[in-house]
Design an enzyme around this catalytic site. Structure first.
Site, PDB file in Angstrom:
ATOM      1  CG  ASP A  90     -34.311 -92.504  58.486  1.00  0.00           C
ATOM      2  OD1 ASP A  90     -34.890 -92.603  57.395  1.00  0.00           O
ATOM      3  OD2 ASP A  90     -34.317 -93.414  59.330  1.00  0.00           O
ATOM      4  CE  LYS A 149     -33.938 -92.970  53.558  1.00  0.00           C
ATOM      5  NZ  LYS A 149     -34.215 -93.793  54.727  1.00  0.00           N
ATOM      6  CB  CYS A 206     -32.039 -97.275  54.441  1.00  0.00           C
ATOM      7  SG  CYS A 206     -33.266 -96.963  55.738  1.00  0.00           S
ATOM      8  CG  ASP A 251     -30.842 -93.015  55.713  1.00  0.00           C
ATOM      9  OD1 ASP A 251     -31.063 -92.048  54.968  1.00  0.00           O
ATOM     10  OD2 ASP A 251     -31.700 -93.878  55.976  1.00  0.00           O
ATOM     11  CG  HIS A 274     -37.981 -91.030  61.658  1.00  0.00           C
ATOM     12  ND1 HIS A 274     -38.624 -91.361  60.488  1.00  0.00           N
ATOM     13  CD2 HIS A 274     -37.009 -91.975  61.834  1.00  0.00           C
ATOM     14  CE1 HIS A 274     -38.065 -92.443  59.969  1.00  0.00           C
ATOM     15  NE2 HIS A 274     -37.083 -92.827  60.766  1.00  0.00           N
TER      16      HIS A 274
END
Length: 212
Positions: free
Chosen positions: A56, A116, A161, A18, A58
């Site tokens: 990441d 993810k 993470c 990340d 989202h």
């Protein structure tokens, strides 16, 4: 902390967690000094035949966003169906500049970018399992099919993470190490100490980039 490492082999991989704009200074969930580790990671990557990146990713109204829960505050912990969930500022929204990898990250030979946290109703700290600790991301299967058995983790953030990715990797049967000076922490109250203890409890060593 490990002070010396065996020679790297074709079965080793560097897993960069990340390293995205929103986790670096100026981002929506900035980690202090997050950008400072980029040169170290670029140098480390040149030593590995295999480099993998996570991102990441989202959707809007993600369950981990404080803004999704009326009356909630950032960094508050709430109960959700899969357990405790820390609430964050909106960050790493799909297709946004904040979700992009840091522009100074220079790893042209990276062979995988694993996204993810893209399911709205579940967060995903770990690169291996979503936060229900059951739903796989597919990374373990990829590594096994490629014959990659030892993982060196770096990136952001050490106490979330990176921590959960290292622990899950270890528990899934991979030899796992954290390159401590190539990470930075969010630093919520007690989170760094808890991470150190959690890594030690499952025998995940912490090492330095100079030892690799």
């Amino acid at each position: 902390m490990v002070t010396a490492m065996p020679t790297l082999t074709p079965h080793d991989a560097l897993l960069v967690i990340d390293l995205q704009n929103d986790f670096c200074p100026g981002g929506r969930l900035a980690v202090a000094g997050g950008h400072d580790i980029v040169p170290t990671i670029n140098a480390l990557a040149q030593r590995f035949d295999h480099v993998l990146l996570t991102q990441d990713w989202h959707p809007i109204r993600h369950i981990s966003f404080a803004s999704t829960h009326p009356g909630a505050e950032t960094f508050q912990t709430i109960a959700v169906p899969y357990g405790a969930q820390t609430l964050w500022p909106d960050h790493c929204l799909q297709y946004s500049e904040g979700a992009a990898l840091h522009p100074a990250l220079d790893v042209p030979h990276a062979e995988l970018i694993l996204r993810k946290g893209f399911r709205r109703d579940i967060d995903s700290y770990s690169a291996f399992l979503e936060n229900d600790h059951e739903t796989p991301t597919g990374l373990a299967g990829y590594l096994r099919e490629r014959g990659l058995t030892r993982l060196f983790l770096c990136g952001l953030a050490y106490d979330f993470c990176v921590r959960f990715s290292a622990i899950d990797g270890k528990q899934l049967g991979f030899e796992t190490l954290v390159i401590e000076d190539a990470t930075r922490a969010v630093g919520l109250p007690g989170s760094i100490e808890a991470t150190n203890a959690a890594l030690a409890a499952v025998n995940v060593p912490r090492t330095g980039s100079a030892a690799i």
